[in-house]
Design a protein around this motif. Structure first.
Motif, PDB file in Angstrom:
ATOM      1  N   ALA A 195       0.842  -1.207   0.000  1.00 47.61           N
ATOM      2  CA  ALA A 195       0.000   0.000   0.000  1.00 47.61           C
ATOM      3  C   ALA A 195       0.876   1.257   0.000  1.00 47.61           C
ATOM      4  CB  ALA A 195      -0.905  -0.004   1.229  1.00 47.61           C
ATOM      5  N   ARG A 196       0.330   2.351  -0.569  1.00 47.62           N
ATOM      6  CA  ARG A 196       1.011   3.650  -0.481  1.00 47.62           C
ATOM      7  C   ARG A 196       0.517   4.306   0.812  1.00 47.62           C
ATOM      8  NH1 ARG A 196      -1.011   5.175  -4.879  1.00 47.62           N
ATOM      9  NH2 ARG A 196      -2.248   6.919  -4.154  1.00 47.62           N
ATOM     10  N   VAL A 197       1.420   4.531   1.754  1.00 52.46           N
ATOM     11  CA  VAL A 197       0.983   4.911   3.105  1.00 52.46           C
ATOM     12  C   VAL A 197       1.411   6.343   3.469  1.00 52.46           C
ATOM     13  CG1 VAL A 197       1.201   4.354   5.578  1.00 52.46           C
ATOM     14  CG2 VAL A 197       1.047   2.511   3.900  1.00 52.46           C
ATOM     15  N   THR A 198       0.459   7.098   4.028  1.00 49.05           N
ATOM     16  CA  THR A 198       0.760   8.426   4.576  1.00 49.05           C
ATOM     17  C   THR A 198       0.373   8.436   6.047  1.00 49.05           C
ATOM     18  OG1 THR A 198       0.198   9.425   2.466  1.00 49.05           O
ATOM     19  CG2 THR A 198       0.283  10.920   4.357  1.00 49.05           C
ATOM     20  N   ILE A 199       1.314   8.814   6.900  1.00 45.55           N
ATOM     21  CA  ILE A 199       1.011   8.939   8.341  1.00 45.55           C
ATOM     22  C   ILE A 199       0.792  10.415   8.651  1.00 45.55           C
ATOM     23  CG2 ILE A 199       1.977   8.709  10.675  1.00 45.55           C
ATOM     24  CD1 ILE A 199       3.602   6.327   9.728  1.00 45.55           C
ATOM     25  N   LEU A 200      -0.323  10.729   9.301  1.00 46.13           N
ATOM     26  CA  LEU A 200      -0.563  12.097   9.760  1.00 46.13           C
ATOM     27  C   LEU A 200      -0.530  12.079  11.290  1.00 46.13           C
ATOM     28  CD1 LEU A 200      -3.541  13.189   7.443  1.00 46.13           C
ATOM     29  CD2 LEU A 200      -1.080  13.509   7.058  1.00 46.13           C
ATOM     30  N   GLN A 201       0.449  12.797  11.853  1.00 43.60           N
ATOM     31  CA  GLN A 201       0.648  12.742  13.299  1.00 43.60           C
ATOM     32  C   GLN A 201       0.619  14.145  13.887  1.00 43.60           C
ATOM     33  OE1 GLN A 201       0.787  11.238  15.993  1.00 43.60           O
ATOM     34  NE2 GLN A 201       2.696  11.409  17.144  1.00 43.60           N
ATOM     35  N   ARG A 202      -0.135  14.318  14.982  1.00 39.54           N
ATOM     36  CA  ARG A 202      -0.285  15.647  15.577  1.00 39.54           C
ATOM     37  C   ARG A 202       1.006  16.143  16.241  1.00 39.54           C
ATOM     38  NH1 ARG A 202      -4.739  16.928  20.066  1.00 39.54           N
ATOM     39  NH2 ARG A 202      -3.388  15.474  21.148  1.00 39.54           N
ATOM     40  N   SER A 203       1.692  15.256  16.977  1.00 41.20           N
ATOM     41  CA  SER A 203       2.918  15.694  17.674  1.00 41.20           C
ATOM     42  C   SER A 203       4.022  15.962  16.669  1.00 41.20           C
ATOM     43  CB  SER A 203       3.426  14.624  18.611  1.00 41.20           C
ATOM     44  OG  SER A 203       2.389  14.054  19.291  1.00 41.20           O
ATOM     45  N   ASN A 204       5.119  16.483  17.212  1.00 40.25           N
ATOM     46  CA  ASN A 204       6.223  16.819  16.312  1.00 40.25           C
ATOM     47  C   ASN A 204       7.070  15.621  15.949  1.00 40.25           C
ATOM     48  OD1 ASN A 204       5.538  19.422  15.949  1.00 40.25           O
ATOM     49  ND2 ASN A 204       6.616  20.115  17.793  1.00 40.25           N
ATOM     50  N   HIS A 205       6.877  14.509  16.644  1.00 38.61           N
ATOM     51  CA  HIS A 205       7.528  13.298  16.175  1.00 38.61           C
ATOM     52  C   HIS A 205       6.688  12.054  16.444  1.00 38.61           C
ATOM     53  CE1 HIS A 205       9.643  12.534  20.149  1.00 38.61           C
ATOM     54  NE2 HIS A 205       9.492  13.822  20.220  1.00 38.61           N
ATOM     55  N   ILE A 206       6.910  11.033  15.602  1.00 38.03           N
ATOM     56  CA  ILE A 206       6.177   9.780  15.788  1.00 38.03           C
ATOM     57  C   ILE A 206       6.763   9.061  17.013  1.00 38.03           C
ATOM     58  CG2 ILE A 206       5.381   9.472  13.425  1.00 38.03           C
ATOM     59  CD1 ILE A 206       7.799   7.658  12.906  1.00 38.03           C
ATOM     60  N   LEU A 207       6.057   8.079  17.534  1.00 37.29           N
ATOM     61  CA  LEU A 207       6.485   7.338  18.731  1.00 37.29           C
ATOM     62  C   LEU A 207       6.923   8.312  19.834  1.00 37.29           C
ATOM     63  CD1 LEU A 207       8.500   4.428  17.045  1.00 37.29           C
ATOM     64  CD2 LEU A 207       6.151   4.349  17.911  1.00 37.29           C
ATOM     65  N   LYS A 208       6.037   9.237  20.150  1.00 35.00           N
ATOM     66  CA  LYS A 208       6.446  10.345  21.030  1.00 35.00           C
ATOM     67  C   LYS A 208       6.787   9.903  22.451  1.00 35.00           C
ATOM     68  CE  LYS A 208       1.711  12.030  21.680  1.00 35.00           C
ATOM     69  NZ  LYS A 208       1.176  11.439  22.846  1.00 35.00           N
ATOM     70  N   GLU A 209       6.358   8.686  22.849  1.00 35.10           N
ATOM     71  CA  GLU A 209       6.720   8.231  24.209  1.00 35.10           C
ATOM     72  C   GLU A 209       8.152   7.720  24.269  1.00 35.10           C
ATOM     73  OE1 GLU A 209       3.495   6.736  23.288  1.00 35.10           O
ATOM     74  OE2 GLU A 209       2.514   8.448  24.265  1.00 35.10           O
ATOM     75  N   PHE A 210       8.798   7.588  23.124  1.00 36.74           N
ATOM     76  CA  PHE A 210      10.165   7.056  23.088  1.00 36.74           C
ATOM     77  C   PHE A 210      11.149   8.197  22.868  1.00 36.74           C
ATOM     78  CE2 PHE A 210       7.483   3.461  22.488  1.00 36.74           C
ATOM     79  CZ  PHE A 210       8.176   2.423  23.087  1.00 36.74           C
ATOM     80  N   PRO A 211      12.457   7.968  23.149  1.00 37.71           N
ATOM     81  CA  PRO A 211      13.421   9.057  22.975  1.00 37.71           C
ATOM     82  C   PRO A 211      13.434   9.582  21.533  1.00 37.71           C
ATOM     83  CG  PRO A 211      14.402   7.221  24.160  1.00 37.71           C
ATOM     84  CD  PRO A 211      13.066   6.751  23.695  1.00 37.71           C
ATOM     85  N   GLN A 212      13.757  10.858  21.427  1.00 36.11           N
ATOM     86  CA  GLN A 212      13.785  11.530  20.116  1.00 36.11           C
ATOM     87  C   GLN A 212      14.672  10.776  19.111  1.00 36.11           C
ATOM     88  OE1 GLN A 212      12.671  15.153  19.269  1.00 36.11           O
ATOM     89  NE2 GLN A 212      13.009  14.162  17.285  1.00 36.11           N
ATOM     90  N   ALA A 213      15.822  10.253  19.588  1.00 34.55           N
ATOM     91  CA  ALA A 213      16.738   9.555  18.678  1.00 34.55           C
ATOM     92  C   ALA A 213      16.069   8.324  18.076  1.00 34.55           C
ATOM     93  CB  ALA A 213      18.006   9.141  19.428  1.00 34.55           C
TER      94      ALA A 213
END
Ligand SMILES: Cc1cc2nc3c(=O)[nH]c(=O)nc-3n(C[C@H](O)[C@H](O)[C@H](O)COP(=O)(O)OP(=O)(O)OC[C@H]3O[C@@H](n4cnc5c(N)ncnc54)[C@H](O)[C@@H]3O)c2cc1C
Length: 465
Positions: A195-213
């Motif tokens: 599939a051609r996939v687009t993720i739309l996420q409100r926060s400034n990064h995905i997996l926001k509970e995990f470290p930025q790196a």
């Protein structure tokens, strides 16, 4: 009216409920399990961990096979056959479900197939009017798809993780709302099966509970695999354009945008399934998050009523649900279980590369004012990962600055969900980096990568101590 009496009644026979019932009856108590689901076995087996990881693994094998030329194979065009993948998944899941159903029906407990609601602090009523009474209860009713206040969400024909896990054919394109664990795991699955996939996420990064790196690694890998990831997105509204098409109007980088899709995957999370239990009527308090409020022994505000698993939170994962269920049952039996504490929390995201963490990470260590030292090492400079073409990611270890006790660790990389367990044991046993440095680490293995940060820290801490 039929009235039956038990020592312990468990409402919901999923991971938390089964663990509690098993634990309580080991001590000879008379236990009833009430489950009102269409199928028995719970979310993990039927529509959660097991089906998702079965399909994700199929997609990983397909992805690796498509890289054949890198490993020295002839180029072949390969594509997913959803019917075959689904058949494999159904066979595997039905075996797990049969096993769990057998455990629930093997005579250790009385099993009632009905929805229950409290009629008093010591009684519940089943759908057929049967009344069950007990001195102690456990609520383990799990979770349901949440409905956050996204304008139009309640008016469009969205799909959920249940639909993704049951796909009979690959959708041409998908918009994923959300960038959490389930969103990321299944977005990559959908992309890898075609599939051609687009993720739309409100926060400034995905997996926001995990470290930025960690988030950055996954964002980069997703982009490399052709997944469009838009962060900092604000959904203005969702419109059902016709029977099949949904329009997503959103703001991104201060600009109004719009996308149309025939497959809108709502991956904005789940919420506790606590409606229709009459909790308010019997004085069981809910937290602001909607979870049932509990103490570290899983007692609710009504002390002989316990809650465990997704309905209690705060971490909706299976080993936590099981630990909470066992703790509740032991406490209800009058034993002295260890209180629940999440300082050793283990987390895994089954993306590729996987993301895994254990214990306290820098954000939490800083918040608590704990003095620590950290060291890390990248997979693109490690022998085994280089020969496996698995160069994305890193490991990091965080240890007490004075004693060298390992407080937490992170791993983003191939099989990170397996690799983190070495450090999970270290954190649970309060091992020091000096002790870990003395262990044998076989060469060449992925696990051996931990020796770099461990030895760096052992040197730093012994020289600064
Ligand atoms: C797509 C997906 C992937 C996941 N992957 C992972 C993973 O890889 N690892 C991981 O650790 N976790 C994963 N999870 C989360 C995990 O599945 C849950 O945390 C876990 O299954 C919760 O167990 P539980 O016992 O709290 O609830 P459940 O297993 O949901 O059990 C609740 C039971 O209560 C019953 N019930 C509800 N209301 C009533 C009522 N009024 N009366 C009687 N019975 C009732 C239901 O029928 C159900 O059987 C995933 C979740 C999803 C959705």
């Amino acid at each position: 009216m039929i009235i039956k009496t038990f020592d312990f009644i468990v409402i919901g026979g999923g991971s938390a409920g089964y663990a509690a019932a098993r634990t309580f009856c080991e001590d000879g108590g008379k236990v009833a399990v009430v489950d009102g689901g269409d199928e028995l076995s719970g979310l993990c087996i039927l529509r959660g961990c097991m089906p998702s990881k079965t399909l994700i693994y199929s997609a990983e094998v397909l992805h690796l096979a498509k890289q054949g030329q890198v490993f020295g194979f002839e180029k072949r065009s390969l594509q997913a056959e959803m019917a075959v993948m689904q058949k494999r998944k159904r066979n595997i899941i039905s075996e797990f479900a049969d096993y769990r159903t057998g455990q629930l029906q093997d005579g250790r407990f009385s099993l009632f197939r009905a929805k229950a609601k409290f009629t008093g602090e010591n009684s519940v009523e089943l759908e057929d009017g049967t009344i069950l009474r007990a001195n102690k209860f456990l609520i383990s009713t799990g979770s349901k798809i949440s409905m956050p206040p996204v304008p139009g969400l309640d008016r469009v024909l969205f799909k959920t993780s249940d639909d993704v896990l049951d796909l009979s054919e690959v959708p041409e394109e998908v918009i994923v709302l959300g960038g959490g664990i389930v969103a990321c795991e299944l977005a990559q699955f959908l992309s890898r099966v075609g599939a051609r996939v687009t993720i739309l996420q409100r926060s400034n990064h995905i997996l926001k509970e995990f470290p930025q790196a960690a988030s950055t690694c996954i964002h980069e890998k997703f982009t490399e695999e052709g997944i469009t990831v838009k962060t900092g997105v604000s959904i203005e509204n969702l419109d059902q354009v016709d029977e099949q098409t949904i329009r997503v109007n959103y703001l991104h980088d201060g600009e109004k945008n719009s996308l149309e899709t025939k497959f809108l995957f709502h991956a904005l999370g789940r919420s506790p399934a606590v409606d229709n239990l009459n909790l308010e009527g019997i004085g069981v308090d809910l937290a602001e998050s909607g979870h049932i409020e509990t103490n570290p022994f899983q007692q609710t505000s009504v002390s002989h009523i316990y809650a465990a698993g997704d309905c209690a939170g705060p971490h909706e994962i299976v080993h936590v649900a099981i630990r909470q269920g066992e703790t509740a049952a032991m406490h209800a039996l009058g034993q002295k279980p260890e209180p629940l504490c999440y300082d050793h929390l283990l987390g895994v995201v089954f993306t590729d590369p996987q993301v895994a963490s254990i214990g306290l990470l820098p954000e939490e260590l800083d918040k608590r004012g704990i003095e620590y030292l950290s060291a890390d090492y990248p997979f693109d400079d490690h022998g085994k990962s280089i020969l496996m073409e698995a160069k994305h990611g890193y490991v990091a270890v965080h240890a007490d600055k004075t004693t060298g006790v390992v407080l937490g660790a992170e791993c983003v990389g191939k099989d990170a969900g397996e690799l983190i367990h070495t450090l999970s044991i270290a954190v649970s046993l309060k091992a020091t980096v000096h002790q870990l440095a003395k262990a044998d680490w076989y060469h060449p293995t992925l696990s051996e990568i931990w020796t770099y940060p461990i030895e760096d820290l052992a040197e730093l801490i012994s020289s600064s101590a």
